[in-house]
Enzyme design. Structure first.
Site, PDB file in Angstrom:
ATOM      1  N   HIS A  44      -0.984 -40.380  19.883  1.00  0.00           N
ATOM      2  CA  HIS A  44       0.334 -39.782  19.665  1.00  0.00           C
ATOM      3  C   HIS A  44       1.421 -40.766  20.100  1.00  0.00           C
ATOM      4  CE1 HIS A  44      -1.796 -36.038  19.097  1.00  0.00           C
ATOM      5  NE2 HIS A  44      -0.668 -35.396  18.841  1.00  0.00           N
ATOM      6  N   SER A  86       4.241   9.298  12.036  1.00  0.00           N
ATOM      7  CA  SER A  86       5.693   9.148  12.092  1.00  0.00           C
ATOM      8  C   SER A  86       6.274   9.970  13.247  1.00  0.00           C
ATOM      9  CB  SER A  86       6.283   9.608  10.751  1.00  0.00           C
ATOM     10  OG  SER A  86       7.612   9.196  10.645  1.00  0.00           O
ATOM     11  N   ASN A 101      -2.832   6.176   6.590  1.00  0.00           N
ATOM     12  CA  ASN A 101      -3.483   6.940   7.657  1.00  0.00           C
ATOM     13  C   ASN A 101      -4.337   6.013   8.521  1.00  0.00           C
ATOM     14  OD1 ASN A 101      -5.780   6.361   6.188  1.00  0.00           O
ATOM     15  ND2 ASN A 101      -5.904   8.384   5.245  1.00  0.00           N
ATOM     16  N   TYR A 129       0.838  -1.195   0.000  1.00  0.00           N
ATOM     17  CA  TYR A 129       0.000   0.000   0.000  1.00  0.00           C
ATOM     18  C   TYR A 129       0.876   1.249   0.000  1.00  0.00           C
ATOM     19  CZ  TYR A 129      -3.547   3.384   0.675  1.00  0.00           C
ATOM     20  OH  TYR A 129      -4.370   4.465   0.456  1.00  0.00           O
ATOM     21  N   GLN A 139      11.347  15.688  10.342  1.00  0.00           N
ATOM     22  CA  GLN A 139      10.300  14.805  10.843  1.00  0.00           C
ATOM     23  C   GLN A 139       8.977  15.539  10.943  1.00  0.00           C
ATOM     24  OE1 GLN A 139      10.343  11.475  11.333  1.00  0.00           O
ATOM     25  NE2 GLN A 139       8.170  11.886  11.507  1.00  0.00           N
ATOM     26  N   GLU A 165      -0.001 -36.547  28.696  1.00  0.00           N
ATOM     27  CA  GLU A 165      -0.987 -35.581  28.186  1.00  0.00           C
ATOM     28  C   GLU A 165      -2.293 -36.271  27.808  1.00  0.00           C
ATOM     29  OE1 GLU A 165       0.585 -33.040  25.098  1.00  0.00           O
ATOM     30  OE2 GLU A 165       1.772 -31.869  26.520  1.00  0.00           O
ATOM     31  N   GLU A 210      10.180   5.405  16.710  1.00  0.00           N
ATOM     32  CA  GLU A 210      10.316   4.871  15.353  1.00  0.00           C
ATOM     33  C   GLU A 210      11.722   5.176  14.828  1.00  0.00           C
ATOM     34  OE1 GLU A 210       8.082   7.008  12.470  1.00  0.00           O
ATOM     35  OE2 GLU A 210       8.254   5.459  10.925  1.00  0.00           O
ATOM     36  N   HIS A 211      12.106   6.441  14.862  1.00  0.00           N
ATOM     37  CA  HIS A 211      13.450   6.853  14.461  1.00  0.00           C
ATOM     38  C   HIS A 211      14.182   7.367  15.693  1.00  0.00           C
ATOM     39  CE1 HIS A 211      10.866   7.648  10.849  1.00  0.00           C
ATOM     40  NE2 HIS A 211      11.829   6.985  10.243  1.00  0.00           N
ATOM     41  N   HIS A 229       6.394  15.822   8.022  1.00  0.00           N
ATOM     42  CA  HIS A 229       5.638  14.652   7.533  1.00  0.00           C
ATOM     43  C   HIS A 229       4.134  14.863   7.627  1.00  0.00           C
ATOM     44  CE1 HIS A 229       8.000  11.403   6.038  1.00  0.00           C
ATOM     45  NE2 HIS A 229       8.881  11.505   7.009  1.00  0.00           N
ATOM     46  N   ASP A 263      15.639   7.312   5.217  1.00  0.00           N
ATOM     47  CA  ASP A 263      14.344   7.490   4.540  1.00  0.00           C
ATOM     48  C   ASP A 263      14.464   7.199   3.049  1.00  0.00           C
ATOM     49  OD1 ASP A 263      12.966   8.179   6.788  1.00  0.00           O
ATOM     50  OD2 ASP A 263      13.056  10.347   6.463  1.00  0.00           O
TER      51      ASP A 263
END
Lengths: 431, 431
Positions: free
Chosen positions: B415, B233, B209, B124, B255, B410, B322-323, B258, B356
């Site tokens: 099994h 961001s 968004n 996207y 930043q 178990e 984030e950064h 943005h 970036d």
């Protein structure tokens, strides 16, 4: 148990369908309980323990005394078996530790990746008909190896308010830091928000029924990560004439006993092998407990004859089985060609049980076709990757122009300026 | 722009809060559009392109002619810049290819892991104020390197029904197989269910968004995997007296441009550095476009003085940026100690802009504190891990007893039987 012969591709959609679980039906319940746990904390957790598990809890958190009691209760034999499994699981997951990846992409531009533990994780261990202490090993061992500092385990108590001793023992020897007597939606809500007793965690992993799965899915709306959506367990076996029909039947039955909604599929290029397996199943079944569960699961079983191995592989990749057993002379073809599967078992001496318990691979795996887009649990499930970069003056001069051009083309002048200001400073220094 | 001095730990919760996005508010819209796209396919996609993007589309899928036209429209300078970035991103992500991990956990018990591409993925790319062709590079390059066979890209068209040429050009040179003119919730729904024109994918990645984020979250209920929940961001800079105040101001501004909801945080052990940066910001701002966006974002900016570097690191790990830019004499301390961050930029010549666009690391990163539990995009985002095991007769004999004991404990006798039947067969062979 009828054999489906050379199904045409337009029928594969139907043949790869699983028993459907709808989230919508339980959405309202999940929302209600989450809201209550967020507001009322422990009181809500205890209320639902009473309603769902039929138990009035004295303590939500398992005490040190309860753990010590459990350690006493587990037999020496079982302890030895668990120890062997633990060793193998530990060694295989430790092998997954990776060294940081680094590369100087251009002179003076050093880039690298490092993995760091997710600090707080929650492990969910279902209650129900089988006390799944093996799942404790599968989740807690990689969590501890990854370096998670807080490892919370939630599991529903029995009617006497206890958790099975083998579960407590396994949690104890695998470094779980807090064990909580809570199951289902309330447990997931508790680890999502945190309560007076239950620590809030950053990621929740582990299997569960549709309520647990729905709750985990809902938890992601509050910032909690999850391992994967879970569905009923399943096994697909590909077997040709080199397979042992008794072994194959035993493997199918082992999967079928998990639950009524388990699914088993046998794909073969040999009608006679298919027939042998179908004859063998009732013979072995006669000697097993949990017959009702197995019989119900077998109703959804599929026995498919495919003339061509290529066609068979395509079908298997479309099915994307959680467990995939290959008993074929041409096993390399299937190993190379499998694209979508959780865990693959190769050859006549690799039953699913081996990976379920003790070989070293993980048994928490994507079901319901999710092997197309999810991995099973690995060491990475408890880590996240951080990228790093360090540029020297030479480095920023090498890539600066490109950044300026691209930032300007995206209309982000301040991004451009962050580079321009550095280049100018370097040019001034020089002159 | 006030300096907060030595905030006490009980205020950190408030200081690390991000501008909140609620999913609840848009849930009904997301559900409605998903339902419509699931039923009506392309017709619903086109209807919402009309409503949301104000455009009547002639073709949903970008044609070969449109791509060729875009290739002509992109300037030689921009092509060269993109090529340099592409080379670095390719080399760094190629470096992430790992060889299969294997270990014989016990004699005759061979276990291994292999990574396989997620076959169908959706990328996207947001529309809006900046044509983010750089994000195309960041998503399509690792998808192609991983070996994904179907790479679908969705991005909203402009009023004339076109996608920005640079986006088309980047998609073209990075192996995107289908480009769709659709944005927001309908695009995510389209890739979740598939329509006449939009291929159904197994995983959707990329920023967006709150509507896109909400839609991606909802898509997981239908079996589609996603990379991570996204939020606005953000950047946190740690700077001491060795930092260059002009550079720091430029990074904070880059930043802030943005979006109005971007967040910038400066943590420093030097009041004088903080004051210098605060004085420098308006000076640089005067020369920039997007002033309104920057000013709005700066209202949420935080300038924090911390006496102790240890305390500062603790705060940064709690914030989980984030950064994260480190401009400090003691940079090794922060590199070693950072636990929660998306991408880290070390030293005075490593602006966020470098990562970036062009250094080679990925810029699709966890925001909103999700660096605690999510990784940014790496090659692994487009792969899943399959585990394998092959046991020899010696192998099953080595671990068989343990499996039998654990399975019995178990309550899973089938099994156990899958192992017992093999051990017996081997014993019969011997005798």
């Amino acid at each position: 148990m009828k054999i489906i012969k050379n199904p045409t591709r337009n029928t594969w959609g139907e043949l790869t369908k699983r028993p459907i679980q709808s989230y919508e039906a339980i959405e309202a319940t999940v929302k209600l309980i989450f809201k209550e746990v967020a507001v009322k904390g422990d009181a809500a957790i205890c209320k639902y323990a009473d309603i769902f598990d039929g138990v009035r809890l004295e303590n939500l958190k398992v005490t040190e005394a309860e753990i010590q009691e459990a350690v006493q209760q587990v037999s020496t034999d079982l302890k030895a078996a668990i120890q062997l499994a633990k060793n193998n699981i530990e060694r295989f997951h430790l092998r997954q530790k990776s060294i940081p990846i680094s590369l100087e992409t251009m002179p003076g531009v050093m880039c690298w990746l490092e993995k760091k533990p997710i600090q707080k994780v929650g492990l969910y261990i279902p209650g129900g008909t089988a006390p799944l202490f093996s799942t404790v090993l599968m989740l807690a061992i990689p969590a501890q190896l990854a370096g998670c500092t807080e490892i919370v385990l939630c599991s529903p108590p029995d009617l006497s308010g206890k958790i099975n001793p083998a579960i407590l023992y396994a949690a104890h020897i695998c470094g779980v830091t807090t064990i909580i007597k809570s199951g289902g939606i309330p447990a997931i809500a508790g680890m999502t928000f945190g309560t007076e007793t239950i620590p809030k965690v950053y990621k929740i992993v582990g299997p569960g029924n549709q309520f647990v799965t729905g709750a985990k899915q809902f938890a992601t709306q509050f910032g909690t990560a999850i391992d994967m959506p879970a569905g009923p367990s399943e096994l697909l076996v590909f077997a040709d004439t080199t397979a042992n029909a008794s072994f194959v039947a035993a493997d199918l039955l082992s999967q079928a006993e998990h639950g009524k909604d388990s699914q088993v599929v046998l794909v073969s290029t040999s009608v006679s092998l298919l027939q042998k397996v179908i004859r063998e199943i009732p013979r072995q079944l006669a000697g097993l407990p949990r017959q009702e569960i197995v019989k119900e699961a077998l109703r959804k079983a599929r026995f498919i004859y495919m003339e061509s191995e290529i066609e068979a592989l395509d079908f298997i990749n479309e099915y994307a089985p959680e467990h995939f057993i290959i008993c074929a002379s041409n096993e390399a073809f299937f190993i190379r060609g499998i694209q979508n599967a959780g865990s693959v078992f190769v050859g006549n001496y690799s039953p699913e049980s081996a990976g379920d318990y003790a070989s070293g691979t993980n048994h928490t795996l994507p079901t319901n076709g999710f092997a197309r887009n999810y991995s099973g649990i690995t060491l990475d499930s408890f880590q996240k990757t951080i990228s790093f970069q360090k540029l020297s003056p030479e480095g920023i001069l090498a890539i600066g122009k490109s950044i300026e051009v691209m930032a300007a083309a995206e209309g982000l002048e301040a991004h451009k300026n962050a580079v321009t200001i550095r280049i100018k400073a370097l040019q001034n220094e020089k002159s």
